[in-house]
Design a protein around this motif. Structure first.
Motif, PDB file in Angstrom:
ATOM      1  N   UNK A 136       0.854  -1.197   0.000  1.00 43.68           N
ATOM      2  CA  UNK A 136       0.000   0.000   0.000  1.00 43.68           C
ATOM      3  C   UNK A 136       0.887   1.244   0.000  1.00 43.68           C
ATOM      4  N   UNK A 137       0.266   2.398  -0.315  1.00 44.14           N
ATOM      5  CA  UNK A 137       1.023   3.656  -0.282  1.00 44.14           C
ATOM      6  C   UNK A 137       1.604   3.890   1.112  1.00 44.14           C
ATOM      7  N   UNK A 138       0.812   3.531   2.126  1.00 43.83           N
ATOM      8  CA  UNK A 138       1.292   3.741   3.501  1.00 43.83           C
ATOM      9  C   UNK A 138       2.502   2.849   3.786  1.00 43.83           C
ATOM     10  N   UNK A 139       2.479   1.640   3.251  1.00 46.06           N
ATOM     11  CA  UNK A 139       3.627   0.743   3.475  1.00 46.06           C
ATOM     12  C   UNK A 139       4.866   1.249   2.750  1.00 46.06           C
ATOM     13  N   UNK A 140       4.654   1.798   1.558  1.00 49.67           N
ATOM     14  CA  UNK A 140       5.790   2.363   0.820  1.00 49.67           C
ATOM     15  C   UNK A 140       6.359   3.555   1.597  1.00 49.67           C
ATOM     16  N   UNK A 141       5.468   4.432   2.050  1.00 47.75           N
ATOM     17  CA  UNK A 141       5.929   5.608   2.804  1.00 47.75           C
ATOM     18  C   UNK A 141       6.662   5.168   4.061  1.00 47.75           C
ATOM     19  N   UNK A 142       6.139   4.144   4.712  1.00 49.87           N
ATOM     20  CA  UNK A 142       6.764   3.654   5.934  1.00 49.87           C
ATOM     21  C   UNK A 142       8.161   3.108   5.634  1.00 49.87           C
ATOM     22  N   UNK A 143       8.272   2.334   4.542  1.00 51.59           N
ATOM     23  CA  UNK A 143       9.571   1.756   4.181  1.00 51.59           C
ATOM     24  C   UNK A 143      10.580   2.857   3.844  1.00 51.59           C
ATOM     25  N   UNK A 144      10.134   3.864   3.095  1.00 47.86           N
ATOM     26  CA  UNK A 144      11.070   4.921   2.693  1.00 47.86           C
ATOM     27  C   UNK A 144      11.426   5.842   3.859  1.00 47.86           C
TER      28      UNK A 144
END
Ligand code: FES
Ligand code: FES
Length: 171
Positions: A136-144
């Motif tokens: 999800x976008x939130x998971x991508x943001x969290x990873x970055x």
């Protein structure tokens, strides 16, 4: 009141035989207990694509994949990786092999400036594209959010990751 004497700290030194797979090649090494994974990769194995920035887990530049998961090489002891499958940025497009989707996206979107932080971002993005389901976008943001880029290149880095995910999972 007399307090019990603090027991002496355990002696941290000592040597261990470890076997691991690094970028598809089996490696056997004798490592001291305190040797960090980043130092094993860079100093002993010559894999200098893994960059050490802060060396205390903040910047993410040292991120490598251990059994497919992004891990900070500056916070991981080499001995903890006994038996693990390790991938560094050198595993991507070795020799004349074509760039991976993530590398191509970083290139096309100019997802880097000085490039110091780039190997870490690329390895985290690689793990995201290797998931079974689109993150999800939130998971991508969290990873970055686990990475610091001092050149303020986040906009292009985010575009690059989005492009790589679109290519992998479809838009
Ligand atoms: S060098 Fe490992 S997080 Fe900064
Ligand atoms: S591109 Fe320079 S630190 Fe990230």
């Amino acid at each position: 009141m007399n307090r019990p004497a603090t027991p002496p700290l355990a002696e941290p030194s000592g040597w261990h035989d470890v076997r691991l797979t690094v970028n598809g090649t089996e490696v056997a090494a004798q490592v001291e207990s305190r040797l960090l994974l980043g130092d094993l990769l860079r100093d002993r194995l010559g894999l200098t694509g893994t960059h050490l920035g802060c060396e205390h887990g903040v910047c993410g530049a040292c991120t490598v994949l251990v059994d497919g998961e992004p891990v900070r090489a500056c916070l991981t002891l080499a001995v903890q990786c006994d038996g693990a499958d390790l991938r560094t940025v050198e595993s991507l497009a070795p020799g004349d092999a074509p760039l991976t989707g993530v590398q191509r996206a970083f290139h096309e979107c100019h997802g880097m400036q000085c490039g110091f932080c780039t190997p870490g971002f690329v390895m985290t993005a690689t793990a995201l594209t290797e998931r079974a389901d689109r993150p999800s976008d939130a998971e991508v943001a969290d990873a970055l959010s686990g990475h610091l880029c001092r050149c303020t290149g986040y906009r292009n880095i985010r575009r690059a990751v989005r492009q790589a995910l679109d290519e992998r999972f479809g838009e």
